[in-house]
Design a protein around this motif. Structure first.
Motif, PDB file in Angstrom:
ATOM      1  N   CYS A 203       0.907  -1.338   0.052  1.00  0.00           N
ATOM      2  CA  CYS A 203      -0.003   0.190  -0.037  1.00  0.00           C
ATOM      3  C   CYS A 203       1.048   1.240   0.053  1.00  0.00           C
ATOM      4  N   GLY A 204       1.788   1.234   0.525  1.00  0.00           N
ATOM      5  CA  GLY A 204       2.915   2.325   1.070  1.00  0.00           C
ATOM      6  C   GLY A 204       3.641   2.726  -0.435  1.00  0.00           C
ATOM      7  N   GLU A 205       4.148   1.531  -0.961  1.00  0.00           N
ATOM      8  CA  GLU A 205       4.643   1.592  -2.457  1.00  0.00           C
ATOM      9  C   GLU A 205       3.856   2.336  -3.377  1.00  0.00           C
ATOM     10  N   ALA A 206       2.397   1.746  -3.400  1.00  0.00           N
ATOM     11  CA  ALA A 206       1.577   2.223  -4.074  1.00  0.00           C
ATOM     12  C   ALA A 206       1.278   3.721  -4.337  1.00  0.00           C
ATOM     13  N   ILE A 207       1.305   4.180  -3.071  1.00  0.00           N
ATOM     14  CA  ILE A 207       1.053   5.585  -2.961  1.00  0.00           C
ATOM     15  C   ILE A 207       2.227   6.549  -3.494  1.00  0.00           C
ATOM     16  N   ILE A 208       3.447   6.155  -3.295  1.00  0.00           N
ATOM     17  CA  ILE A 208       4.795   6.717  -3.595  1.00  0.00           C
ATOM     18  C   ILE A 208       4.749   6.537  -5.313  1.00  0.00           C
ATOM     19  N   GLY A 209       4.236   5.366  -5.841  1.00  0.00           N
ATOM     20  CA  GLY A 209       4.127   5.208  -7.285  1.00  0.00           C
ATOM     21  C   GLY A 209       3.308   6.140  -7.921  1.00  0.00           C
ATOM     22  N   TYR A 210       1.990   6.418  -7.023  1.00  0.00           N
ATOM     23  CA  TYR A 210       1.099   7.294  -7.754  1.00  0.00           C
ATOM     24  C   TYR A 210       1.595   8.732  -7.616  1.00  0.00           C
ATOM     25  N   ILE A 211       2.312   9.060  -6.775  1.00  0.00           N
ATOM     26  CA  ILE A 211       2.650  10.470  -6.604  1.00  0.00           C
ATOM     27  C   ILE A 211       3.705  10.431  -7.964  1.00  0.00           C
ATOM     28  N   GLU A 212       4.783   9.519  -8.065  1.00  0.00           N
ATOM     29  CA  GLU A 212       5.708   9.797  -9.183  1.00  0.00           C
ATOM     30  C   GLU A 212       5.232   9.602 -10.156  1.00  0.00           C
ATOM     31  N   GLU A 213       3.972   8.650 -10.870  1.00  0.00           N
ATOM     32  CA  GLU A 213       3.565   8.565 -12.040  1.00  0.00           C
ATOM     33  C   GLU A 213       2.605   9.468 -12.580  1.00  0.00           C
ATOM     34  N   TRP A 214       1.437   9.569 -11.545  1.00  0.00           N
ATOM     35  CA  TRP A 214       0.536  10.685 -12.015  1.00  0.00           C
ATOM     36  C   TRP A 214       0.346  11.962 -11.534  1.00  0.00           C
ATOM     37  N   ILE A 215       1.247  12.266 -10.485  1.00  0.00           N
ATOM     38  CA  ILE A 215       0.980  13.731  -9.822  1.00  0.00           C
ATOM     39  C   ILE A 215       2.321  14.353 -10.815  1.00  0.00           C
ATOM     40  N   PHE A 216       3.719  13.713 -10.337  1.00  0.00           N
ATOM     41  CA  PHE A 216       4.741  14.372 -10.948  1.00  0.00           C
ATOM     42  C   PHE A 216       4.863  14.129 -12.539  1.00  0.00           C
ATOM     43  N   GLY A 217       4.235  12.878 -12.863  1.00  0.00           N
ATOM     44  CA  GLY A 217       4.231  12.509 -14.502  1.00  0.00           C
ATOM     45  C   GLY A 217       3.686  13.208 -15.337  1.00  0.00           C
ATOM     46  N   LYS A 218       2.348  13.573 -14.700  1.00  0.00           N
ATOM     47  CA  LYS A 218       1.087  14.300 -15.413  1.00  0.00           C
ATOM     48  C   LYS A 218       0.411  15.539 -15.093  1.00  0.00           C
ATOM     49  N   MET A 219       0.931  15.967 -13.597  1.00  0.00           N
ATOM     50  CA  MET A 219       0.234  17.326 -13.162  1.00  0.00           C
ATOM     51  C   MET A 219       0.816  18.210 -12.899  1.00  0.00           C
ATOM     52  N   VAL A 220       2.198  17.973 -12.216  1.00  0.00           N
ATOM     53  CA  VAL A 220       2.774  19.396 -11.935  1.00  0.00           C
ATOM     54  C   VAL A 220       4.384  18.760 -11.598  1.00  0.00           C
ATOM     55  N   ASP A 221       5.317  19.541 -12.216  1.00  0.00           N
ATOM     56  CA  ASP A 221       6.846  19.504 -11.993  1.00  0.00           C
ATOM     57  C   ASP A 221       7.104  19.441 -10.787  1.00  0.00           C
ATOM     58  N   PRO A 222       7.786  18.322 -10.382  1.00  0.00           N
ATOM     59  CA  PRO A 222       8.311  18.390  -8.769  1.00  0.00           C
ATOM     60  C   PRO A 222       9.075  19.532  -8.521  1.00  0.00           C
ATOM     61  N   ALA A 223       9.744  20.294  -9.291  1.00  0.00           N
ATOM     62  CA  ALA A 223      10.395  21.388  -9.336  1.00  0.00           C
ATOM     63  C   ALA A 223       9.693  22.343  -8.950  1.00  0.00           C
ATOM     64  N   GLU A 224       8.423  22.519  -8.914  1.00  0.00           N
ATOM     65  CA  GLU A 224       7.476  23.546  -8.237  1.00  0.00           C
ATOM     66  C   GLU A 224       6.816  22.986  -7.004  1.00  0.00           C
ATOM     67  N   VAL A 225       7.170  22.274  -6.383  1.00  0.00           N
ATOM     68  CA  VAL A 225       6.546  21.579  -5.304  1.00  0.00           C
ATOM     69  C   VAL A 225       7.312  21.947  -4.082  1.00  0.00           C
ATOM     70  N   ALA A 226       6.725  22.815  -3.207  1.00  0.00           N
ATOM     71  CA  ALA A 226       7.239  23.317  -2.003  1.00  0.00           C
ATOM     72  C   ALA A 226       7.617  22.270  -0.846  1.00  0.00           C
ATOM     73  N   ALA A 227       6.473  21.712  -0.622  1.00  0.00           N
ATOM     74  CA  ALA A 227       6.723  20.759   0.790  1.00  0.00           C
ATOM     75  C   ALA A 227       5.554  19.467   0.368  1.00  0.00           C
ATOM     76  N   PHE A 228       5.704  18.484   1.069  1.00  0.00           N
ATOM     77  CA  PHE A 228       4.830  17.211   1.450  1.00  0.00           C
ATOM     78  C   PHE A 228       4.511  17.724   2.784  1.00  0.00           C
ATOM     79  N   ILE A 229       3.054  17.984   3.189  1.00  0.00           N
ATOM     80  CA  ILE A 229       2.675  18.418   4.605  1.00  0.00           C
ATOM     81  C   ILE A 229       1.494  17.154   5.106  1.00  0.00           C
ATOM     82  N   PHE A 230       2.120  16.551   6.110  1.00  0.00           N
ATOM     83  CA  PHE A 230       1.482  15.174   6.521  1.00  0.00           C
ATOM     84  C   PHE A 230       1.397  15.207   7.990  1.00  0.00           C
ATOM     85  N   GLU A 231       0.455  14.198   8.419  1.00  0.00           N
ATOM     86  CA  GLU A 231       0.295  13.837   9.778  1.00  0.00           C
ATOM     87  C   GLU A 231       0.990  12.404   9.825  1.00  0.00           C
TER      88      GLU A 231
END
Length: 454
Positions: A203-231
């Motif tokens: 499950c943890g690996e799938a979330i990381i994969g989703y961020i890499e493939e779908w968020i960074f791959g199709k939505m926003v360049d990671p160079a524009e991301v300031a922070a991951f904010i999490f509990e």
């Protein structure tokens, strides 16, 4: 830790009693009803893990004022420190002048925070303010605009904080437009993983994969991301503990792209999970830690603790009139000293292991219990109507909390159908044992009643 205090509740009139009903009626007339109460408890006084209502009933506290009273209500050391400071001065705007008590507290926070040293502190008044400051610190130091938060998260209700919050629709309803450039991704919730996964680690690996493939791959360049904010452990979202591999992988991803890690420790901090801060369980060093709740023993205070290289906002860029109030700061010093002396982190870890063991035993015979999870004395019991479908047991949860309240035990909920267990870390062990047995007893009764009527 020994105690001569009562270990069982004392109910002399069924709550809510006449005095409580009178207060509730006035409350409904005079206060904006923008918050939902768990049940009709009207507090008159509290001491350690005991709470008395206005009708004389005495309760055992299992929520610590929403994980605030880690050192117990009206802790003598905290009260003494606050009174001594009250006699000196009550306010002099730390963002305009100087005072020693704030510096002494900052030294202690830097010492215990799991951030890269040297580090600096910014004082606030609440958890939401700490999140607001963390957002500004992240954007200012990176010169990037995007923030990635997680579904199920609760970070507060002010406009920046609620933009990160994704716990319940009502918390965001009619408040848009919210802060732009906030992206939400699924949180690794092992019991209800949003992706196909056989194990929590998958499950943890799938979330990381989703961020890499779908968020960074199709939505926003990671160079524009300031922070991951999490509990590190989601609170309001259901006391969700992520799989052990998740944060190490998130840290690797963040470092690869120069993205900051902001750990929201508002509910998980100050020994609640058996460590000073919950992120320490995974050996990850965040760039920023946001705190509040338990920091000052019930007095309003929050803090952002970050490595010196990210705490870079220039003079005039961010400030607050009451942040770092001297009375609250004195109380916070007393809280930290008390926690160290009484070894509350270790105590929370030991008692938490005992509670988890007992609840997992109960799970074997109570079908209503779908999952038991937690660290230290931050424990969630997820109730389901059917273990196969995992349908949330909303009605059963509401009935459970009501019955326990009337018996004198102050439990509350999280997520959709999760019982929160977050008592003061000072609770007498026998009182905690009694409360857990009362919880199990009522769960058995409700479970039996369900089968009789089905």
């Amino acid at each position: 830790m020994t105690s001569d205090k009562p270990v069982k509740p004392r109910i002399i009139v069924e709550p809510p009693g006449p005095k409580a009903r009178e207060v509730i009626e006035k409350d409904q007339k005079l206060l904006m009803q923008s918050f939902a109460r768990w049940y009709p408890l009207v507090v008159e006084r509290a001491e350690d893990y005991l709470v008395w209502d206005v009708d004389g009933n005495m309760y055992i506290d299992l929520n610590a004022g929403i994980a605030v009273l880690n050192v117990g209500s009206s802790n003598p050391d905290v009260v003494k420190a606050a009174i001594e400071q009250l006699k000196k001065f009550t306010h002099y705007s730390l963002t305009d002048f100087y005072y020693e008590v704030a510096v002494r507290l900052a030294e202690k926070l830097v010492e215990i925070a799991p951030v890269e040293k040297p580090a600096k502190v910014f004082f606030t008044n609440s958890g939401a303010e700490s999140i607001e400051a963390s957002i500004k610190v992240s954007r200012y130091s990176t010169r990037r605009q995007y923030l990635i938060a997680f579904l199920g998260a609760f970070h507060g209700r002010t406009m920046g904080a609620v933009s990160l919050t994704a716990s319940k629709p009502v918390q965001r309803k009619w408040f848009s437009p919210l802060l732009p450039s906030v992206i939400h991704v699924p949180y690794p919730y092992p019991y209800r993983c949003p992706f196909r996964a056989e194990t929590p680690e998958e499950c943890g690996e799938a979330i990381i994969g989703y961020i890499e493939e779908w968020i960074f791959g199709k939505m926003v360049d990671p160079a524009e991301v300031a922070a991951f904010i999490f509990e590190p452990i989601q609170g309001e979202g259901g006391y969700v503990v992520p799989p052990d591999n998740f944060f190490s992988k998130l840290e690797k991803l963040a470092r690869q792209h120069g993205i900051l890690l902001v750990s929201d420790e508002v509910q998980t901090g100050f020994c609640r999970t058996g460590r000073w801060f919950a992120i320490e369980h995974w050996g990850v060093k965040p760039d920023v830690v946001a705190t509040a709740k338990a920091i000052a023993g019930g007095l309003p205070l929050g803090a952002v603790i970050g490595s010196e290289k990210v705490m870079t906002i220039e003079p005039g860029g961010h400030a607050t009139t009451f942040g770092g109030n001297p009375v609250s700061a004195a109380a916070a010093i007393a809280v930290i000293d008390y926690m160290k002396r009484e070894r509350l982190c270790e105590r929370a870890a030991r008692l938490g292991e005992k509670v988890l063991k007992r609840l997992n035993e109960a799970k074997e015979e109570i079908e209503l219990i779908g999952d038991v999870r937690g660290k230290g004395l931050m424990i969630g019991v997820e109730l389901v109507r059917d273990r196969r479908t995992k349908e949330p047991a909303r009605k059963e949860l509401a009935e459970l909390l009501s019955r326990l309240f009337k018996k004198g035990y102050l439990f509350i909920a999280a997520g959709i159908s999760v019982v929160r267990i977050a008592p003061p870390l000072t609770i007498a062990e026998e009182a905690l044992d009694n409360a857990i047995e009362a919880l199990i007893e009522e769960l058995k009764r409700i479970d039996l009643e369900r089968h009789r009527t089905s």
